[in-house]
Design an enzyme around this catalytic site. Structure first.
Site, PDB file in Angstrom:
ATOM      1  N   HIS A  34      -0.606   8.823   3.316  1.00  0.00           N
ATOM      2  CA  HIS A  34      -1.365   9.813   2.555  1.00  0.00           C
ATOM      3  C   HIS A  34      -1.416  11.159   3.271  1.00  0.00           C
ATOM      4  O   HIS A  34      -1.293  12.212   2.644  1.00  0.00           O
ATOM      5  CB  HIS A  34      -2.780   9.289   2.315  1.00  0.00           C
ATOM      6  N   HIS A  80      -6.099  10.646  -7.258  1.00  0.00           N
ATOM      7  CA  HIS A  80      -7.180   9.820  -6.710  1.00  0.00           C
ATOM      8  C   HIS A  80      -7.089   8.447  -7.364  1.00  0.00           C
ATOM      9  O   HIS A  80      -8.034   7.968  -7.990  1.00  0.00           O
ATOM     10  CB  HIS A  80      -8.543  10.473  -6.937  1.00  0.00           C
TER      11      HIS A  80
END
EC number: 6.3.5.3
Length: 716
Positions: A34, A80
């Site tokens: 990430h 998300h």
């Protein structure tokens, strides 16, 4: 911990020693997929990122595009996904919060949100639950902070049942002389942490987002989901913009994934400096927090400003005025290390380059053979198939979603949700068109053409509104990059996207990669969600609705035998195989330029409507124009320019790229046709109260009854 043995060996080789627990936690976060983009970085480097209107491309919290002599747009797009799968309301809300902070970090005021959402079938109770609460989370957060949600898209497919996708795009407006960056260029400047307090929520959020979900994730990973606080965010937004207006700020960055560790290390590494952080000065929400928890917390609504010590008092007065906490937590120092202190003791001492620039990985790729076979089906009557297609949740009205959003706050919105793109006013003469698009079936069948098609469709959407495409942003959602076939899909998708972006001179200026979107072997369809920003003269704005009886209907572009991979095949025949529609880049570019030229020269407004052809083909596009305008049309199917003889259903449901429907005042048709040097045909006329497709007739009421209220029935 997710650090591999080889990464541990690499780190300790540079340090010349073992890591302590805090250092290992900090590096574990920064080496996560990430934060580090270690699997995708070499491939992302092939994107076109520069252009005449581009002020800043990828690398900061958002890209920057010049729109007028005075103003620039800050544009970003984030995902998300994993948090929303675990806690849909909070996951979606914090996703909105994160992208808003990214835009504020460039000195810009957020003026628009868009969302690109994907869920499992609405026949599934879990998918309905996720859908309902994700939309609620976006609505509550966006509405409370006063930023309009102006456009977006929703898709339902079984591949997203356990891995919903929540991708959010944000656009902000900033005066060019007030742009700031995520840097810490001056030794002696201090770090002012402001906004919300630091708690235990979100710890290891980025490592959670860098792994596959499991059947136990809903309980085990819930602490990794951050807690949203839109009321604090509104105060943080206003305080941040006031600080930027009142103080000469050296740099600013939000605290998102990786928390303080990521924020501070990236600020100083960007400027080739070091940092000292004093933990005892950090305002905490909970007692007894350890240094590990403090440095890895991803508590929301926090920003770090890099300012001269002489400006601290003024900045804190502004924070006090807006009733938010602030504290000086450290300083920019000589050298290239990030040092964490607590009451005079050094708890961590790490090179910033090790934190902010981990090595990329050269993972294996394996090609997937594409299915190029012709898919033969028995076509039901068009009277049956079109009404059934219009009532599919993927085609039907998304009013259930956007009626929950405030899309007019800030009073810039000129064209509201439901058209090809949203349009917002920038000044008396200038507007921007905004859209998001993806086609996951096309990308699954052919990653190259699917990726190219996503960008092409988004570009057609802004062109249909009269806007010239300026820039592209993206969220690239894929499965596990450790699987060679997945990484090959990713690479080919980017190659396709790059082809279209480069040819339209619309560089990719910002984006996000979300890997590991699979659960216990169930992979999502590869999903490059694309946002495009277009700029136009306000006089050039057009919408899709039919306007005047007697207007002639023109179709620009050629229709090919490209119904495989279509919504028609997925919905009517439950088939997702065959060849995806191909991108013919020369035709795509020529047809798009033709539309822009026609609108630019149409001061008399003889061109009354424009709509691109995409999901559902010509039949769905015409149905939308009829319903929007509440007026019918008569279409001669034999007049449509095709590559070969096509069966009726193959013709009207083909999803060939590069096509636009325009309506023209009857008196001006010859004048308009003389300006067009690409394939074009007059295919019909706006008239009456029915849609007539060849021999098939549909009343406006029939179309509306099929198209509207579909999602509402599922969600009742």
């Amino acid at each position: 911990m997710t650090l591999t043995d080889s990464e541990m060996e690499y780190i300790e080789g540079i340090l010349g020693r073992k890591m302590n627990e805090l250092e290992e936690g900090m590096l574990d976060v920064m080496f996560s997929e990430h934060c580090s983009y270690k699997s995708s970085r070499p491939i992302l480097g092939t994107f076109p990122t520069e252009g005449e209107n581009i002020i800043l491309g990828p690398g900061d919290d958002a890209g920057l595009v010049s729109v007028t002599d005075k103003y620039a747009l800050a544009v970003g797009m984030e995902s998300h996904n994993h948090p929303s799968a675990i806690e849909p309301y909070g996951g979606a809300g914090t996703g909105i919060g994160g992208i808003l902070r990214d835009i504020i970090s460039m000195g810009a005021r957020p003026i628009a949100l868009l969302d690109s959402l994907r869920f499992g079938s609405l026949d599934d109770e879990k998918s309905k639950y996720l859908f309902e609460h994700v939309v609620e989370g976006i609505s509550d957060y966006g509405n409370r902070v006063g930023v309009p949600t102006v456009a977006g898209e929703v898709e339902f497919d079984d591949s997203f049942r356990t891995n919903p996708l929540v991708n959010v795009m944000c656009v902000g407006l900033v005066e060019k002389d007030k742009i700031v960056r995520g840097k810490a260029p001056y030794v002696g400047d201090v770090f002012l942490l402001m906004g919300g307090t630091t708690g235990r929520d979100g710890i290891h959020g980025v490592t959670f987002a860098s792994e596959e979900l499991t059947s136990d994730s809903e309980t085990e990973d819930r602490p990794a989901v951050q807690v949203a606080d839109p009321f604090t965010k509104k105060r943080v937004l206003e305080a941040s913009l006031e600080i930027l207006d009142e103080i000469n700020v050296s740099g600013v960055k939000d605290l998102g994934g990786g928390g303080l560790t990521c924020c501070i290390s990236e600020l100083v590494d960007e400027s080739n400096n070091g940092a000292r952080v004093d933990l005892r000065n950090i305002p905490l929400r909970e007692t007894g927090m350890t240094p590990y928890e403090i440095m890895l917390s991803e508590s929301q609504e926090r920003m770090v400003f890099v300012i001269n010590p002489k400006d601290v008092k003024k900045a804190q007065e502004i924070c006090d005025k807006h009733e938010i906490v602030s504290a000086v937590i450290g300083e920019v120092i000589d050298g290239n290390n990030m040092i964490i202190d607590d009451e005079g003791s050094s708890l961590a001492d790490l090179p910033t380059i090790l934190l902010a620039d981990p090595p990329s990985l050269n993972r294996e790729l394996k090609e997937i053979a594409e299915d190029t076979s012709k898919v033969e089906v028995d076509h039901p009557p068009v009277r049956q198939s079109l009404l059934e297609l219009l009532s599919s949740p993927n085609i039907a009205s998304k009013q259930w979603v956007y009626k929950q959003y405030d899309h007019e706050v800030q009073v810039r919105t000129v064209v509201k949700p439901g058209d090809d793109a949203a349009v917002l006013r920038i000044d008396d003469d200038t507007a921007i068109a905004l859209t998001t698009d993806a086609n996951t079936i096309h990308t699954k069948l052919s990653p190259f053409d699917g990726g190219a098609g996503c960008v092409a469709e988004a570009i057609r959407n802004v062109i249909s509104m009269g806007a010239t495409p300026y820039a592209v942003v993206d969220c690239l959602n894929f499965g596990n990059p450790e699987t060679p076939e997945i990484l090959w899909q990713f690479k080919r998708t980017i190659e396709g996207m790059s082809l279209v972006a480069e040819n339209f001179n619309a560089p990719v200026i910002s984006g996000n990669v979300s890997f590991y979107n699979e659960t216990e072997g169930i992979k999502i369809n590869p999903t490059p969600a694309v946002g495009v920003i277009g700029v136009e003269n306000i006089e050039n704005i057009r919408t899709m609705d039919f306007k005047n009886s007697g207007d002639k209907i023109l179709l620009i572009g050629t229709t090919y035998d490209e119904v495989t991979g279509s919504e028609y095949h997925r919905t009517i025949h439950n088939i997702e195989k065959g060849m995806a529609p191909r991108i013919r880049i020369e035709d795509e570019l020529a047809n798009g330029k033709t539309i822009l030229k026609l609108l630019d020269e149409d001061s008399s407004k003889n061109i009354t409507a424009v709509h691109d052809v995409s999901h559902g083909g010509l039949a769905v596009a015409l149905s939308e124009m009829v319903m929007k305008g509440n007026i019918g049309c008569e279409i001669d199917l034999d007049s449509i320019i095709t590559s070969e003889d096509l069966e009726e259903s193959d013709l009207i449901y083909s999803e060939s790229h590069g096509r636009y429907i325009i309506t023209v005042n009857a008196d001006a048709v010859d004048e308009i046709l003389n300006k067009i040097d690409v394939p074009v045909a007059i295919i019909g006329e706006v008239k009456g109260a029915v849609l007539k497709l060849g021999d098939n007739e549909f009343t406006i009421d029939e179309l509306n009854d099929s198209y509207h209220g579909v999602i509402e029935k599922y969600m009742a």
